[in-house]
Design an enzyme around this catalytic site. Structure first.
Site, short mmCIF file in Angstrom:
data_model
loop_
_atom_site.label_atom_id
_atom_site.label_comp_id
_atom_site.label_asym_id
_atom_site.label_seq_id
_atom_site.Cartn_x
_atom_site.Cartn_y
_atom_site.Cartn_z
N ARG A 24 0.81 -1.22 0.00
CA ARG A 24 0.00 0.00 0.00
C ARG A 24 0.84 1.27 0.00
NH1 ARG A 24 -1.44 1.05 6.09
NH2 ARG A 24 0.39 0.18 7.10
N THR A 135 11.67 3.21 8.74
CA THR A 135 11.29 2.56 7.48
C THR A 135 11.81 3.35 6.27
OG1 THR A 135 9.30 1.67 8.47
CG2 THR A 135 9.32 1.81 6.07
N LYS A 162 11.95 -1.56 2.82
CA LYS A 162 10.79 -2.20 2.20
C LYS A 162 11.13 -2.64 0.79
CE LYS A 162 7.73 -1.57 5.53
NZ LYS A 162 7.10 -2.70 6.23
N ASP A 190 12.18 -5.95 4.67
CA ASP A 190 10.78 -6.36 4.80
C ASP A 190 10.09 -6.41 3.45
OD1 ASP A 190 8.29 -7.01 5.61
OD2 ASP A 190 7.95 -5.27 6.89
N GLU A 218 11.95 -9.98 7.10
CA GLU A 218 10.64 -10.03 7.72
C GLU A 218 9.59 -10.54 6.73
OE1 GLU A 218 10.17 -6.41 9.88
OE2 GLU A 218 8.01 -6.61 10.01
N ASP A 243 5.77 -11.83 10.72
CA ASP A 243 4.97 -10.63 11.01
C ASP A 243 3.50 -10.86 10.69
OD1 ASP A 243 3.97 -8.14 11.50
OD2 ASP A 243 5.07 -7.08 9.94
N LYS A 267 2.84 -6.83 17.25
CA LYS A 267 2.21 -5.52 17.04
C LYS A 267 0.87 -5.53 17.76
CE LYS A 267 4.27 -4.75 12.49
NZ LYS A 267 4.07 -4.79 11.04
N CYS A 295 4.86 -1.71 14.87
CA CYS A 295 3.61 -0.94 14.86
C CYS A 295 3.12 -0.83 13.43
CB CYS A 295 3.79 0.44 15.47
SG CYS A 295 4.97 1.51 14.61
MG MG Z 1 6.47 -6.14 8.49
#
Ligand code: MG
Length: 359
Positions: A24, A135, A162, A190, A218, A243, A267, A295
């Site tokens: 997203r 991130t 990411k 991730d 991740e 995750d 989380k 989070c």
């Molecule tokens: Mg993650």
């Protein structure tokens, strides 16, 4: 002291730059703010992030769950009967972990306030400072390299990169970031479920061959593919962090039992709050499985609650609580102090975080 009223509102905070993952793109935090009031005037605050692609929870669904079955189950309940309150909260309806998390943290806020202690002390901890990663959103390699350098310049020593949109080229992006930031920066990767199990093995082996020295990868594969996750974990040296596939203590138990992953990412929006997260911590302690505290796109109320939990539990060794660092505004006072990579715990009772506009 009894719970007298539970209300919800909208909590809007703009982001410094769009947050982009394999799942997203988001421009602003639009979360549900919860206030739990008591007959003695104490107010507990909570926050829920609607992350439909991960938790299935949308803004109206979270509001509906809190205003409906959760408020009905908790109103009139004594705060002293905390175990009973948690049973009522988690028994009020199935799933809806984000709604439960917001109310859970407001109840922990109330409990710690009523005892006059910061929440992390109540949870048993004594960590004064946490170090979070930040991130690096999924963009062109060139942008990701410059964003990484900017983050290091701002003092961050741990980057969460990411990837996941292009398994053939993701290892090269990681290698270019490693080359740019040097050897001293910790890199976490991730892919947010973006790789198939075979793509993941190929990509991670390539990342290892290139000498990228990645701390962990991740959730490389789809959340529902636990066998695929184990396939990857068994074939690479790099630790794999579960995750999106781990919400409940039962999920954690299954992952630990089958060795589907090496680490667990806790989380609050997935567990349904601190009460359930503590059960995962207990399992992880028992089996010596390291945890990360993570989070969603959350602001300081729920990230503050996560910081209290991370400061409270020794088994939480890694911290990914960059929500406030990504925000372009800070409408809060009190509670943990977020300053770049450092999160400093304070002596404020409860969560400590207050939102001035609502007080
Ligand atoms: Mg993650």
């Amino acid at each position: 002291m009894k719970i007298t009223k539970i209300t919800t509102d909208t909590l809007s905070v703009p982001l410094k730059k769009p947050f982009k993952t394999a799942l997203r793109t988001v421009h602003a935090i639009e979360n549900v703010l919860v206030r739990v009031e008591t007959d003695e005037g104490l107010i507990g605050l909570g926050e829920a992030a609607p992350t439909a692609l991960i938790t299935g929870d949308t803004f109206p669904a979270i509001e509906g769950a809190i205003r409906g079955p959760i408020a009905a189950a908790l109103t009139g309940h004594p705060l002293d009967d905390f175990d009973g309150l948690m049973a009522a909260l988690h028994g009020a309806l199935l799933k809806n972990t984000s709604a439960k998390a917001a109310v859970d943290m407001a109840l922990y806020d109330l409990r710690a306030q009523s005892l006059g202690v910061p929440l992390y002390k109540l949870l048993g901890g004594n960590k004064q400072r946490l170090d979070t990663d930040i991130t690096i959103s999924l963009n062109s390699t060139e942008t990701m390299v410059s964003d990484s350098l900017e983050a290091v310049e701002a003092g961050f020593r741990i980057l969460k990169i990411k990837v996941g949109r292009d398994p053939a080229n993701d290892p090269q992006t990681i290698a270019e970031i490693r080359q740019a930031v040097g050897a001293d920066v910790i890199l976490r990767v991730d892919p947010n479920q973006g790789w198939t199990p075979k793509e993941a093995v190929r990509a991670i082996l390539l990342i290892e061959d290139k000498g990228c020295d990645v701390e962990l990868v991740e959730q490389p594969v789809h959340a529902l593919d636990i066998n695929g996750l184990r396939f990857v974990t068994e074939r690479v040296q790099t630790p794999i962090l579960a995750d999106e596939c781990m919400f409940s203590p039962q999920d954690a138990e299954e992952i630990i039992r089958t060795r589907a992953a090496d680490y667990l990412n806790i989380k609050l929006m997935k567990t349904g709050g601190i009460y359930q997260a503590l059960k995962i911590c207990a399992l992880a302690e028992t089996h010596r499985v390291q945890c990360m505290m993570g989070c969603m796109l959350e602001a300081k109320i729920s990230v503050g609650a996560a910081a209290h939990l991370a400061a409270g539990k020794g088994i939480i060794r890694m911290v990914d609580l960059d929500g406030p660092a990504l925000c372009a505004a800070d409408p809060f006072t009190g509670g943990p102090v977020f300053n770049g990579p450092g999160i400093t715990m304070t002596g404020d009772p409860g969560l400590g975080v207050r939102l001035q506009a609502f007080e």
